[in-house]
Design an enzyme around this catalytic site. Structure first.
Site, mmCIF file in Angstrom:
data_model
loop_
_atom_site.group_PDB
_atom_site.id
_atom_site.type_symbol
_atom_site.label_atom_id
_atom_site.label_comp_id
_atom_site.label_asym_id
_atom_site.label_seq_id
_atom_site.Cartn_x
_atom_site.Cartn_y
_atom_site.Cartn_z
ATOM 1 N N TYR A 52 -7.846 5.619 2.743
ATOM 2 C CA TYR A 52 -6.961 6.037 1.660
ATOM 3 C C TYR A 52 -6.238 7.330 2.030
ATOM 4 O O TYR A 52 -6.848 8.292 2.501
ATOM 5 C CB TYR A 52 -7.738 6.256 0.343
ATOM 6 C CG TYR A 52 -6.797 6.828 -0.678
ATOM 7 C CD1 TYR A 52 -5.859 6.016 -1.297
ATOM 8 C CD2 TYR A 52 -6.773 8.200 -0.946
ATOM 9 C CE1 TYR A 52 -4.922 6.538 -2.176
ATOM 10 C CE2 TYR A 52 -5.842 8.721 -1.827
ATOM 11 C CZ TYR A 52 -4.930 7.886 -2.441
ATOM 12 O OH TYR A 52 -4.001 8.409 -3.283
ATOM 13 N N HIS A 73 -11.363 8.577 -3.217
ATOM 14 C CA HIS A 73 -10.700 7.458 -3.903
ATOM 15 C C HIS A 73 -11.680 6.366 -4.312
ATOM 16 O O HIS A 73 -11.375 5.178 -4.194
ATOM 17 C CB HIS A 73 -9.569 6.880 -3.030
ATOM 18 C CG HIS A 73 -8.352 6.490 -3.810
ATOM 19 N ND1 HIS A 73 -7.961 5.184 -3.964
ATOM 20 C CD2 HIS A 73 -7.463 7.224 -4.492
ATOM 21 C CE1 HIS A 73 -6.859 5.140 -4.698
ATOM 22 N NE2 HIS A 73 -6.539 6.358 -5.037
#
Ligand code: MG
Length: 427
Positions: free
Chosen positions: A183, A233
Site C-alpha cells: 500500500y 492500511h
C-alpha cells in the site's frame, strides 16, 4: 437526475419555525460529480432563497459515489427543501432519524456533504470564517504531513529530505516490497500497471521481514529532526500487528496508522498497552460511536477523523471534544479523494481544536485549483485557513464539466487484492 424525487411529501417545519419567523429557506440541494484530480469528487451545494447565498460540502466516496449521490438526490434533498438552514444540529439529527435503519458509510457521506454545506452557509450569512463559529483560532496553522514512497530506504530518505526542503516537518513513508503488493508505494513488484490491477498478491510475511527494518534505516538516514509516519492500511491481523510493533520500535515513528481494521478494533487495548509506537486509527469510521470505545481507554493516540464520511463537522466536533478530554490528538484524513471543500472544512476544525495534532494534506493537481477556487495549499509544512466568510473554497460548475469522471466509474479495484494463497485481502 438532481431534481428527481421519490419522497415528495414535505417534512413539517421545526416546531419553533413560526415563532422565529425567519425568511431564509433552503430552495435546493444539488449534487455535482467531477474528477479534476482523477478521482471522483461529489460536491453538494445547498441553495437558498437569498440571491447568491449557498453553502458547499463534499460527499466524496470513490467506491460508492453513485449510491451516495442517490441518497442525496432522492432522499435528503426533498427533506431539506423549504427548511431554515440555520438549525444544523436539528437537521443532522432529523436526517439521521429519517431512516429506521440508520448509519453506514453511504449515509454518512451524504449527511457529511450536507452538514459541511450548512456550516459554510451559516458562516457566510454571519460574514465570518468557519473556524470563528467553532470558538476561533487556537493556532496559526495546522501542521500537515505529505507522502513519499520508494523502492529502498536511500531513495525514500532522499525524498524525505526533499520534502523537508519544501517545509514539511511530518512525512508519511511507504516502501515497495519485492514480490508483494504494497500500500502507498506506487512502484510495487511488477510495475505500476500490475500494482494498479492488483496482479501481485499482498504478502504480509515479506512485509514484516522488510518494512520495519527499512523504516529504521530511513530514520537513520533522514535524521531525528523530522517526524516519520507509516500507514499499514489495515493489512495485518492482530498477531502480525504485535510482531510489526516489536520490530518497528527503532524507527521512532510519530505514529503508525491503521495497524488493524475496524473489525479488529477490540485488539487495540492490548496492542496499545504494549506498543512502543503511537497508534492512529479512524479514517474508515462512519459513526462517531466507533470512536467512543477506543477513546474511553484511551487505546489510541490519534483519531483519524474523515469529516465527510463521519457525517460532517457536527459529529466530528463532538469526537474532537472527546479527544481533548481524553488527551488524544486529531490527525484528520485528507488524501486527494477528500476534495478541497472538505479539506477547508476539516481545517476549520484543526485550527480551532486544542486536540489537533497533524493533518494529512494532499497536493492537488493544477486542474483542481480551476474547479475549486480557494483550494488551500501547504506552506512551510502547514495549512492556514482563509479569513473570508465560510470555509473559503468555492466551486466552478462550468470548469467542473471539463473534468467528467471516467466511465465506467472505478469501484472494485480494492476487491482485487489477494494473499499468496489466493484468499481475499483487505485493501
Ligand atoms: Mg490511511
Amino acid at each position: 437526475m438532481a431534481d428527481r424525487t421519490v419522497t415528495p411529501a414535505p417534512l413539517a417545519p421545526a416546531p419553533w419555525a413560526e415563532e422565529r419567523g425567519a425568511k431564509i429557506r433552503i430552495t435546493a440541494v444539488r449534487t455535482f460529480l467531477t474528477s479534476p484530480h482523477g478521482c471522483p469528487h461529489l460536491i453538494v451545494r445547498v441553495e437558498t432563497n437569498e440571491p447568491g447565498l449557498y453553502g458547499l460540502g463534499c460527499a466524496s466516496d470513490p467506491q460508492r459515489t453513485l449510491a451516495v449521490r442517490t441518497v442525496l438526490d432522492e432522499y435528503v434533498a426533498p427533506l431539506l427543501r423549504g427548511r431554515d438552514p440555520d438549525d444544523i444540529e436539528d437537521i443532522h439529527r432529523l436526517l439521521l432519524n429519517s431512516a429506521y435503519w440508520r448509519g453506514g458509510s453511504v449515509t454518512g457521506n451524504a449527511l457529511g456533504g450536507v452538514d459541511v454545506a450548512l456550516w459554510d452557509l451559516k458562516a457566510k450569512r454571519l460574514g465570518a470564517p468557519l473556524h470563528s463559529l467553532f470558538g476561533g483560532r487556537v493556532r496559526h496553522r495546522a501542521d500537515a504531513y505529505t507522502h513519499v514512497d520508494g523502492a529502498d530506504p536511500a531513495e525514500i530518505a532522499d525524498k524525505v529530505t526533499a520534502a523537508r526542503e519544501r517545509g514539511f516537518r511530518h512525512v508519511r513513508v511507504q516502501m515497495s516490497v519485492p514480490g508483494s503488493d504494497t500500500y502507498g508505494a506506487a512502484r510495487g513488484a511488477g510495475g505500476e500497471q500490475a500494482a494498479r490491477e492488483r496482479r501481485v498478491p499482498w504478502d504480509s510475511a515479506a512485509y514484516l521481514r522488510t518494512v520495519p527494518a527499512a523504516l529504521a534505516r530511513i530514520r537513520a538516514l533522514a535524521g531525528d529532526e523530522v517526524e516519520l509516519l507509516h500507514d499499514v492500511h489495515e493489512r495485518l491481523d492482530p498477531r502480525q500487528a504485535r510482531e510489526f510493533l516489536r520490530r518497528v520500535e527503532e524507527a521512532g515513528l510519530y505514529f503508525v496508522e491503521d495497524l488493524l481494521a475496524p473489525e479488529d478494533a477490540r485488539h487495540f487495548a492490548r496492542l496499545h498497552a504494549a506498543s512502543p509506537v503511537p497508534l492512529a486509527v479512524g479514517e474508515l469510521f462512519h459513526d462517531p460511536a466507533q470512536f467512543t470505545a477506543l477513546l474511553d481507554g484511551p487505546d489510541i493516540d490519534f483519531a483519524r477523523v474523515r469529516v465527510p464520511t463521519l457525517g460532517g463537522l457536527t459529529p466530528a466536533r463532538k469526537v474532537a471534544a472527546f479527544c481533548e478530554l481524553r488527551g488524544v490528538r486529531l490527525a484528520p484524513h485528507g488524501p486527494a479523494d477528500v476534495s478541497p471543500v472538505a479539506q477547508a472544512a476539516t481545517l476549520a476544525l484543526d485550527i480551532s481544536s486544542h486536540a489537533f495534532g497533524v493533518q494529512e494534506a494532499a497536493t492537488f493537481r493544477p486542474a483542481v485549483h480551476e474547479v475549486f477556487p480557494g483550494t488551500v495549499v501547504a506552506v512551510d509544512g502547514g495549512l492556514a485557513p482563509h479569513e473570508r466568510p465560510g470555509h473559503g473554497v468555492d466551486f466552478d460548475e462550468v470548469a467542473a464539466r471539463r473534468f467528467p469522471v471516467p466511465e465506467p466509474l472505478e469501484h472494485d479495484r480494492w476487491a482485487l487484492l489477494r494473499a499468496p494463497d489466493g484468499s481475499v485481502q483487505r485493501p
